[in-house]
Each structure stands twice: as structure tokens, then as C-alpha cells.
Design an enzyme around this catalytic site. Structure first.
Site, PDB file in Angstrom:
ATOM      1  N   ASN A  38       0.853  -1.184   0.000  1.00 44.61           N
ATOM      2  CA  ASN A  38       0.000   0.000   0.000  1.00 44.61           C
ATOM      3  C   ASN A  38       0.892   1.238   0.000  1.00 44.61           C
ATOM      4  O   ASN A  38       1.477   1.585   1.023  1.00 44.61           O
ATOM      5  CB  ASN A  38      -0.904  -0.044   1.252  1.00 44.61           C
ATOM      6  CG  ASN A  38      -1.759   1.194   1.383  1.00 44.61           C
ATOM      7  OD1 ASN A  38      -1.859   1.997   0.455  1.00 44.61           O
ATOM      8  ND2 ASN A  38      -2.377   1.360   2.543  1.00 44.61           N
ATOM      9  N   LYS A  40       0.025   4.234  -0.285  1.00 48.91           N
ATOM     10  CA  LYS A  40      -0.675   5.380   0.318  1.00 48.91           C
ATOM     11  C   LYS A  40      -0.505   6.633  -0.560  1.00 48.91           C
ATOM     12  O   LYS A  40      -0.342   6.530  -1.774  1.00 48.91           O
ATOM     13  CB  LYS A  40      -0.202   5.620   1.753  1.00 48.91           C
ATOM     14  CG  LYS A  40      -0.208   4.354   2.596  1.00 48.91           C
ATOM     15  CD  LYS A  40      -0.096   4.646   4.063  1.00 48.91           C
ATOM     16  CE  LYS A  40       0.078   3.347   4.827  1.00 48.91           C
ATOM     17  NZ  LYS A  40      -0.088   3.493   6.263  1.00 48.91           N
ATOM     18  N   HIS A 123      -9.415   0.675   4.933  1.00 53.06           N
ATOM     19  CA  HIS A 123      -8.142   0.939   5.623  1.00 53.06           C
ATOM     20  C   HIS A 123      -8.405   1.860   6.818  1.00 53.06           C
ATOM     21  O   HIS A 123      -9.249   2.756   6.749  1.00 53.06           O
ATOM     22  CB  HIS A 123      -7.136   1.572   4.654  1.00 53.06           C
ATOM     23  CG  HIS A 123      -5.752   1.613   5.217  1.00 53.06           C
ATOM     24  ND1 HIS A 123      -5.345   2.571   6.119  1.00 53.06           N
ATOM     25  CD2 HIS A 123      -4.690   0.806   5.031  1.00 53.06           C
ATOM     26  CE1 HIS A 123      -4.092   2.343   6.460  1.00 53.06           C
ATOM     27  NE2 HIS A 123      -3.669   1.282   5.825  1.00 53.06           N
ATOM     28  N   GLU A 125      -6.916   4.327   7.918  1.00 51.42           N
ATOM     29  CA  GLU A 125      -6.783   5.763   7.645  1.00 51.42           C
ATOM     30  C   GLU A 125      -8.056   6.322   7.019  1.00 51.42           C
ATOM     31  O   GLU A 125      -8.447   7.462   7.267  1.00 51.42           O
ATOM     32  CB  GLU A 125      -5.557   6.011   6.759  1.00 51.42           C
ATOM     33  CG  GLU A 125      -4.273   5.862   7.557  1.00 51.42           C
ATOM     34  CD  GLU A 125      -3.086   5.341   6.780  1.00 51.42           C
ATOM     35  OE1 GLU A 125      -3.099   5.382   5.539  1.00 51.42           O
ATOM     36  OE2 GLU A 125      -2.131   4.869   7.435  1.00 51.42           O
ATOM     37  N   GLU A 193      -5.322  -5.447  10.486  1.00 48.89           N
ATOM     38  CA  GLU A 193      -4.322  -4.396  10.694  1.00 48.89           C
ATOM     39  C   GLU A 193      -4.605  -3.675  12.011  1.00 48.89           C
ATOM     40  O   GLU A 193      -5.423  -2.740  12.046  1.00 48.89           O
ATOM     41  CB  GLU A 193      -4.374  -3.391   9.545  1.00 48.89           C
ATOM     42  CG  GLU A 193      -4.064  -3.986   8.190  1.00 48.89           C
ATOM     43  CD  GLU A 193      -3.500  -2.923   7.261  1.00 48.89           C
ATOM     44  OE1 GLU A 193      -2.315  -3.040   6.920  1.00 48.89           O
ATOM     45  OE2 GLU A 193      -4.218  -1.982   6.919  1.00 48.89           O
ATOM     46  N   GLY A 199       2.189   2.030  10.700  1.00 45.22           N
ATOM     47  CA  GLY A 199       3.064   3.184  10.544  1.00 45.22           C
ATOM     48  C   GLY A 199       3.794   3.597  11.812  1.00 45.22           C
ATOM     49  O   GLY A 199       4.380   4.678  11.878  1.00 45.22           O
ATOM     50  N   SER A 239       3.410  -2.334  10.346  1.00 39.54           N
ATOM     51  CA  SER A 239       4.863  -2.291  10.563  1.00 39.54           C
ATOM     52  C   SER A 239       5.570  -3.588  10.188  1.00 39.54           C
ATOM     53  O   SER A 239       6.559  -3.984  10.827  1.00 39.54           O
ATOM     54  CB  SER A 239       5.187  -1.891  12.009  1.00 39.54           C
ATOM     55  OG  SER A 239       4.726  -0.580  12.268  1.00 39.54           O
TER      56      SER A 239
END
Ligand code: PEP
Length: 282
Positions: A38, A40, A123, A125, A193, A199, A239
Site C-alpha cells: 500500500n 498510500k 483501511h 486511515e 491491521e 506506521g 509495521s
């Protein structure tokens, strides 16, 4: 949890096509190892060009599905230059419905029309920054599947939710919404996730990840049947790096990875794609 692993033997095939050519994703009928990258909202013309070159130089085991998700604006370039014998393409998002007056959006129909076979939905985010609820993610997933896309559907708990003991309730709610909308799971890859690992450099331990993956597979077995649960790829994201991927991949219910930051470095991402070990199909 051992779930008919011997059944995970038949080969999977994802056909690829050129831009504008209709593609059909044929997901694995088994838990073929799956690695998603991904990207992003990262990159520039120069860095994408370099990353594509690095990826093309890498060796990818044939028995692993590898999918990269560039920002929309670079998909055309990546489609034309990436070695698609090794890599498939994904978008990072799609609109909840068909084409229309939805400024700034890209529909699932446009993605299939353009030859993009996968999309990442839900996701964290997008959930936290764009307000996508469980129901919105589920409806998007159902629409994307109906349009012919394969969907990497993301779920996961925050650190507060984990620490307060509500992790499984949160995961149940995310899964319940998906189960209510998705009738055919053959083109779904479920990405667990944990938000606290995305991240942050704080990766879930192999035991923490395995615990949740086994839980999710049991949930699916209960709600969807063991045949669906056994075939569903449940991948871990948060991560993942070239140093922790091997230990994670040894966990029984981890069928691959969704990789953010480390997918922006070609050689590192290729190393992660090679972490499947014996799980890579012959
Ligand atoms: C992600 O964004 O899906 C992700 C897992 O990011 P990272 O690997 O950087 O934690």
C-alpha cells in the site's frame, strides 16, 4: 488452528490484462500467500519510476500473489511499466456506488474498465480520517465485488480498544457489517491491521497476530462455514518489515501481509514477498 490445510493445494491464478481490458480476478481457491503493498499518498513521478524499476528487478516466487497499490494518479504509469507476470495492481479506495456526480471519486466500475483488478477498502486511515463506518466499508466492499474487483478488506482495533478489553467486540462489529453485505467471499482478502501497529514501527508479535487471525478464521467458520474460512486469505498489516516478516509468516493463520512503509523500498518489499517459505505454493 488447523483448518484443512491439505486442501490448500490447488493453484490460484489472477489473470491480468492491459489497460482498458476487462480483467477477472481469480482468487485462490486455497490460502495462497498474498502480499499487498500500500503506497498510500506517497511518491512522485521520479520515485514511482525508481520503485517500479526496483520491483521489476526482484524475484517473486510464483506461488505468491503480490499486489501493489499506487496512488490513483500513478496507476497508469505503473500498469504500463511494472512486470505484471510478477505483480498485480490495486487501487487504494473506490466509491460506494456506480459512476455519477461524485466529484473526486473513482468508481469500482472505472477501475475494472481500466484493468485494475484489486481495491483496498476499509483501511484504518480511511475509517479514521474520512469517517468511513463499518457499514460504509461493507457497502463499498459489496459494490466493488459486484463490479468484478477483488477486495482487500481491512479491519483492526485501536490500542485503547485492545487495552480496554473490547478488541474482539470491535472486530466482531467490523466483521458483522461485512458478513451482512458480502455474499461471495472468494474474491475477498481479509487484512487484519491493528491500528496501533500501522506506521508506528510497533509490530504485533507473531503470537498476538496469530491469536487474532485464528479468532477471525473461527469467526468466519461459524458465520460463513468452514469451507469459506479455510480458503479465506487472512493477511497481517502493521509495521511489517524485512526483519520481522519471516517470524510472522510462520504463524499458522497468517496467509500474507499488507505492507505500507516498507512497500516503498523495492528490495525490502521483495524480501517480504519472499517470506512465505513453505507456504508459497509450488
Ligand atoms: C498499512 O498502511 O496498511 C500499513 C500496514 O502500513 P505500515 O506497514 O507502514 O505499518
Amino acid at each position: 488452528m488447523q483448518l484443512c490445510k491439505v486442501q490448500r493445494a490447488s493453484a490460484a491464478r489472477s489473470s491480468r490484462a492491459s489497460r482498458g481490458q476487462r480483467v477477472e480476478v481469480v482468487c485462490s481457491s486455497t490460502a495462497k500467500f498474498f502480499v499487498g503493498g500500500n503506497w498510500k499518498c506517497n511518491g512522485s513521478v521520479a520515485s514511482v519510476c525508481k520503485l517500479v524499476d526496483e520491483l521489476n528487478a526482484g524475484t517473486i516466487p510464483r506461488g505468491v500473489d503480490v499486489v501493489v497499490a499506487p496512488p490513483f494518479i500513478y496507476i497508469d504509469y505503473v500498469m504500463q511499466h511494472l512486470d505484471r507476470d510478477k505483480y498485480q495492481l490495486s487501487a487504494q479506495n473506490a466509491w460506494i456506488g456506480a459512476n455519477g456526480a461524485f466529484t473526486g471519486e473513482v468508481s469500482a466500475e472505472q477501475l475494472t474498465d481500466f484493468g485494475v483488478p484489486w481495491v483496498i477498502l476499509g483501511h484504518s486511515e480511511r475509517r479514521s480520517l474520512c469517517g468511513e463506518s463499518n457499514e460504509v466499508v461493507a457497502k463499498k466492499t459489496s459494490h466493488a465485488l459486484a463490479a468484478g474487483l477483488g477486495v482487500i478488506a481491512c479491519i483492526g482495533e485501536t490500542l485503547d480498544q485492545r487495552n480496554s478489553g473490547s478488541m474482539f467486540k470491535i472486530l466482531d462489529a467490523q466483521m458483522d457489517a461485512l458478513v451482512a453485505e458480502v455474499k461471495d467471499w472468494t474474491k475477498v482478502v481479509l487484512a487484519y491491521e491493528p491500528v496501533w501497529a500501522i506506521g508506528t514501527g510497533v509490530v504485533a508479535s507473531p503470537e498476538q497476530a496469530q491469536e487474532v487471525h485464528a479468532y477471525l478464521r473461527q469467526y468466519c467458520a461459524k458465520k460463513l462455514g468452514t469451507a469459506v474460512a479455510d480458503k479465506l486469505r487472512i493477511i497481517y498489516g502493521g509495521s511489517v518489515s524485512d526483519t520481522n516478516c519471516k517470524d510472522l509468516s510462520k504463524q499458522e493463520d497468517i496467509d500474507g501481509f499488507l505492507v505500507g512503509g516498507a512497500s516503498l523500498k523495492g528490495a525490502t518489499f521483495v524480501t517480504i514477498c519472499n517470506a512465505a517459505g513453505p507456504k508459497a505454493q509450488p
